[in-house]
Design a protein around this motif. Structure first.
Motif, short mmCIF file in Angstrom:
data_model
loop_
_atom_site.label_atom_id
_atom_site.label_comp_id
_atom_site.label_asym_id
_atom_site.label_seq_id
_atom_site.Cartn_x
_atom_site.Cartn_y
_atom_site.Cartn_z
N ALA A 66 0.87 -1.19 0.00
CA ALA A 66 0.00 0.00 0.00
C ALA A 66 0.90 1.22 0.00
O ALA A 66 1.35 1.68 1.05
CB ALA A 66 -0.92 -0.02 1.22
N LYS A 68 0.67 4.30 -0.25
CA LYS A 68 0.37 5.55 0.49
C LYS A 68 1.18 5.61 1.78
O LYS A 68 1.41 6.69 2.31
CB LYS A 68 -1.12 5.63 0.79
N ASP A 87 -0.57 -1.06 -4.35
CA ASP A 87 -1.85 -0.36 -4.27
C ASP A 87 -1.50 1.11 -4.43
O ASP A 87 -0.61 1.62 -3.75
CB ASP A 87 -2.48 -0.76 -2.93
N ARG A 157 -15.02 -2.34 -4.51
CA ARG A 157 -14.78 -2.15 -3.08
C ARG A 157 -16.09 -2.30 -2.32
O ARG A 157 -17.02 -1.50 -2.48
CB ARG A 157 -14.17 -0.77 -2.80
N TYR A 167 -8.62 3.34 15.72
CA TYR A 167 -9.05 4.71 15.92
C TYR A 167 -9.93 5.19 14.76
O TYR A 167 -9.78 4.76 13.63
CB TYR A 167 -7.90 5.67 16.21
N HIS A 209 -11.46 -3.24 2.94
CA HIS A 209 -10.38 -2.81 3.84
C HIS A 209 -11.07 -2.27 5.08
O HIS A 209 -11.82 -1.31 4.98
CB HIS A 209 -9.52 -1.73 3.17
N SER A 212 -6.90 0.42 9.78
CA SER A 212 -5.45 0.42 9.85
C SER A 212 -5.03 0.30 11.31
O SER A 212 -5.81 0.65 12.20
CB SER A 212 -4.93 1.73 9.25
N GLY A 250 -3.76 -3.27 6.92
CA GLY A 250 -4.16 -2.90 8.27
C GLY A 250 -3.46 -3.56 9.44
O GLY A 250 -3.72 -3.18 10.59
N GLU A 292 -3.12 -5.82 1.19
CA GLU A 292 -2.49 -4.53 0.91
C GLU A 292 -1.79 -3.98 2.12
O GLU A 292 -2.21 -2.97 2.68
CB GLU A 292 -3.56 -3.54 0.45
N GLY A 294 0.65 -1.85 4.26
CA GLY A 294 1.46 -0.64 4.12
C GLY A 294 2.33 -0.51 5.36
O GLY A 294 3.53 -0.78 5.36
N ARG A 295 1.66 -0.14 6.46
CA ARG A 295 2.35 0.09 7.73
C ARG A 295 3.23 -1.09 8.14
O ARG A 295 4.37 -0.91 8.55
CB ARG A 295 1.29 0.33 8.82
N ARG A 332 1.35 12.87 12.98
CA ARG A 332 0.49 11.79 13.48
C ARG A 332 0.03 11.97 14.93
O ARG A 332 -1.06 11.55 15.29
CB ARG A 332 1.15 10.42 13.27
N TYR A 336 -3.86 12.11 15.29
CA TYR A 336 -4.48 10.92 15.88
C TYR A 336 -4.11 10.68 17.34
O TYR A 336 -4.55 9.70 17.93
CB TYR A 336 -4.07 9.64 15.12
N TYR A 393 3.53 6.57 6.88
CA TYR A 393 2.68 7.75 7.06
C TYR A 393 3.39 8.92 7.75
O TYR A 393 2.76 9.68 8.47
CB TYR A 393 1.39 7.37 7.80
N MET A 397 2.93 11.88 4.60
CA MET A 397 1.99 12.89 5.08
C MET A 397 2.68 14.20 5.41
O MET A 397 2.07 15.11 5.99
CB MET A 397 1.25 12.36 6.32
N1 LLP Z 1 -5.65 -0.62 1.62
C1 LLP Z 1 -6.49 0.41 1.72
C2 LLP Z 1 -7.67 0.46 0.85
C3 LLP Z 1 -6.24 1.44 2.65
O1 LLP Z 1 -7.10 2.45 2.74
C4 LLP Z 1 -5.09 1.38 3.47
C5 LLP Z 1 -4.79 2.44 4.42
C6 LLP Z 1 -4.22 0.29 3.31
C7 LLP Z 1 -4.54 -0.69 2.39
C8 LLP Z 1 -2.95 0.14 4.11
O2 LLP Z 1 -3.21 -0.01 5.45
P1 LLP Z 1 -1.99 -0.31 6.46
O3 LLP Z 1 -1.51 -1.72 6.17
O4 LLP Z 1 -0.94 0.67 6.18
O5 LLP Z 1 -2.58 -0.17 7.78
N2 LLP Z 1 -2.56 8.02 7.91
C9 LLP Z 1 -3.00 7.03 8.87
C10 LLP Z 1 -3.27 5.71 8.21
C11 LLP Z 1 -4.30 5.80 7.11
C12 LLP Z 1 -4.52 4.48 6.45
C13 LLP Z 1 -5.31 4.67 5.22
N3 LLP Z 1 -5.52 3.48 4.48
C14 LLP Z 1 -1.93 6.89 9.95
O6 LLP Z 1 -0.95 7.61 9.90
O7 LLP Z 1 -2.09 6.09 10.87
#
Ligand code: LLP
Length: 434
Positions: A66, A68, A87, A157, A167, A209, A212, A250, A292, A294-295, A332, A336, A393, A397
Motif C-alpha cells: 500500500a 500511500k 496499491d 470495493r 481509531y 479494507h 489500519s 491494516g 495490501e 502498508g504500515r 500523526r 491521531y 505515514y 503525510m
Molecule cells: N488498503 C487500503 C484500501 C487502505 O485504505 C489502506 C490504508 C491500506 C490498504 C494500508 O493499510 P496499512 O496496512 O498501512 O494499515 N494516515 C494514517 C493511516 C491511514 C490508512 C489509510 N488506508 C496513519 O498515519 O495512521
C-alpha cells in the motif's frame, strides 16, 4: 542489544544505533531532520508476506504494498525487486511508480473519488486493476474505457460492515464509511450486477479494507466470512465466480512497548484457515487472495532524527524539548494522538530522569511529536533526538506548513547508506510561486 521496540535498534556507547549504524554520525553526515529507512527490514517484511502467501494461499495470490504508507521512486524500485504488487491511490502515486519503472499491470488503483483525468491517466498508464468504489465511478470508468476502446479489469470495493475497533480516522469497514459499496444497503449487489453488464469493465473480484493499525484477534476472520458469504451470494444470483478477493491492509505494528505485535506469517496462516473453511462451507472455490499491507512493511523500517533546540523548563508545570522538525514531517500525534518511542540518541548512556514534551518548531501549540517522554536532564541544544517507527505515514503525510522544507530520506542497506530523496531547499519552497 537492549530491549527496544524493534530489533533493528540498539546502542553503541552513548549513541543510539539503527540498522547497525550510529545515528549521531548519520545525523552529522546528512543533516537533520532526517528520515532513515532500513531497506533490509523492508525486504524482510516483504519476504514474510511472499513466503506466507506461497505457503497458504492459492496460485495467483499476491501481496500488494500500500504505497500511500511511503511513496517515492526508490520505494517502488525496492518493491518491484521483491515481487510484490502495489496499491496506488492517486495519479501522483501512479506517476511516481511509472517513473520508477514499476510494472503497472501489478498495480491496483484505489480512491473513493477518482477524477476523469486520473481515470484516463491510469488507463493510459496501463494500470492493471481499478478498485471501483461505487456505482457512479463504475459508469464513469466504463464510459472512459469505451472512448479508449479498452476493457478495464476491476475489483469492487465492498463495505462489509465490520468495526475493527481501531481509531476512528482510519476506521473504514463500517457501513457509513465514505469508502465502498455496502452489503447491507443492497449497493454491493447493485454494483456487482452493473459491473457484469457493462461492456468496458471486466469484473475480477472484490475488495474490502476495514481499517489500519488493527490488532483485533478475529477482525480478518469475521471480514473474510462476511465477504465470502457475499461472493457465494453473487455466484448463486448471477453465476459470477470470484477470481480475486482482496482483503485489504491494516496489520498493526508496535509503536510503544504496551502495543501488541503481529507475526505476519502466523496471522496469514490463520486467515487462510478461515478462508478455506468458509469456502468449503459455502461450496465455493477459494479465490486468489490479495492483501495490501502498508504500515506493517515500512513502519519499523523507519526512524526520524532531529537536532534538539531549546530545552524549556516551566517550573511547576512542564518541560519541553524542541526539535528542528515537527508536525511538518510527522503530523500523526497532532492528527491521531499517536504514540511513539523517542530517545535522545546522543545520550543513551545517561539516565532518563526528566519528563518532557518533544515538540516541533511550527507556529502552532498542537505541534507536538510526543508528550510526556522520559529524557536525560542534561539534554541540551545540539543533542540528537530519535523518534522510532516513523517509516509509515510520516514522509507521505509531510507538508510544507510554515514553508518548512521537507527532510531527506536516507536508505540503510547492509551497512551502507545512500540518499533516496534529497532534502528540500528554499528554492524548492518557492518553485511553484508565480
Ligand atoms: N488498503 C487500503 C484500501 C487502505 O485504505 C489502506 C490504508 C491500506 C490498504 C494500508 O493499510 P496499512 O496496512 O498501512 O494499515 N494516515 C494514517 C493511516 C491511514 C490508512 C489509510 N488506508 C496513519 O498515519 O495512521
Amino acid at each position: 542489544m537492549g530491549n527496544y521496540i524493534c530489533d533493528n535498534i540498539g546502542t553503541a556507547g552513548a549513541h543510539l544505533t539503527f540498522a547497525g549504524r550510529d545515528t549521531v554520525e548519520l545525523a552529522e553526515k546528512y543533516g537533520t531532520p532526517l528520515y532513515l529507512l532500513d531497506e533490509d527490514k523492508i525486504r524482510e517484511k516483504c519476504a514474510a508476506y511472499t513466503t506466507a502467501f506461497r505457503k497458504y494461499f492459492p496460485e495467483g495470490s499476491l501481496p500488494l504494498y500500500a504505497s500511500k504508507a511511503n511513496s517515492f521512486k526508490q520505494m517502488y524500485r525496492i518493491i518491484k525487486d521483491t515481487g510484490l504488487g502495489i496499491d496506488v491511490v492517486s495519479g501522483g502515486e501512479i506517476a511516481t511508480a511509472r517513473a520508477a519503472g514499476f510494472d503497472l499491470s501489478k498495480a491496483y488503483f484505489h480512491c473513493n473519488n477518482k477524477t476523469d483525468e486520473e481515470i484516463s491517466f491510469a488507463i493510459d498508464s496501463k494500470v492493471g486493476y481499478f478498485v471501483v468504489d461505487h456505482l457512479g465511478e463504475l459508469t464513469a470508468l466504463d464510459a472512459i474505457a469505451r472512448e479508449k476502446d479498452v476493457v478495464q479489469k476491476v475489483l469492487l470495493r465492498i463495505t462489509p460492515g465490520i468495526d475493527p475497533h481501531t481509531y476512528e480516522e482510519v476506521n473504514t469497514g463500517k457501513v457509513d464509511s465514505k469508502f465502498g459499496s455496502a452489503i447491507v444497503t443492497g449497493q454491493a449487489d447493485e454494483i456487482t450486477k452493473a459491473a457484469l453488464s457493462l461492456p468496458h469493465v471486466s469484473l475480477k473480484g472484490f475488495h474490502c479494507h476495514v481499517g489500519s493499525q488493527v490488532f483485533g484477534e478475529d477482525v480478518y476472520d469475521r471480514t473474510a466470512e462476511v465477504m465470502l458469504e457475499f461472493m457465494a451470494d453473487m455466484e448463486k444470483k448471477y453465476g459470477y465466480v470470484t477470481e480475486q478477493f482482496d482483503i485489504g491492509g491494516g496489520f498493526g505494528v508496535p509503536y510503544v512497548e504496551s502495543d501488541g505485535s503481529i507475526d505476519i506469517v502466523q496471522k496469514i496462516a490463520e486467515i487462510a484457515g478461515t478462508i478455506n473453511k468458509t469456502c468449503e462451507r459455502l461450496g465455493i472455490r477459494v479465490p486468489a487472495i490479495l492483501m495490501e499491507p502498508g504500515r506493517s512493511i515500512v513502519a519499523d523500517a523507519g526512524m526520524t532524527l532531529y537536532t534538539c533546540g531549546f530545552v524549556k523548563n516551566i517550573p511547576g508545570y512542564k518541560n519541553y524539548v524542541s526539535v528542528d522538525g515537527g508536525m511538518t514531517d510527522n503530523p500523526r500525534y497532532a492528527l491521531y494522538g499517536s504514540r511513539y518511542t523517542c530517545y535522545i540518541a546522543s545520550r543513551m548512556d545517561e539516565k532518563c530522569d526528566m519528563e518532557a514534551d518533544l515538540v516541533g518548531r511550527c507556529c502552532e501549540s498542537g505541534d507536538i511529536i510526543q508528550p510526556g517522554i522520559r529524557v536525560p536532564s542534561g539534554t541540551q541544544r545540539g543533542d540528537i533526538a530519535a523518534v522510532c517507527t516513523t517509516g509509515a505515514y510520516n514522509y507521505s503525510m509531510a507538508s510544507n506548513y510554515n514553508r518548512i522544507p521537507r527532510p531527506a530520506v536516507v536508505m540503510l542497506k547492509a551497512g551502507e547508506d545512500y540518499p533516496a530523496l534529497r532534502r528540500e531547499t528554499y528554492e524548492d519552497i518557492v518553485r511553484l510561486d508565480i
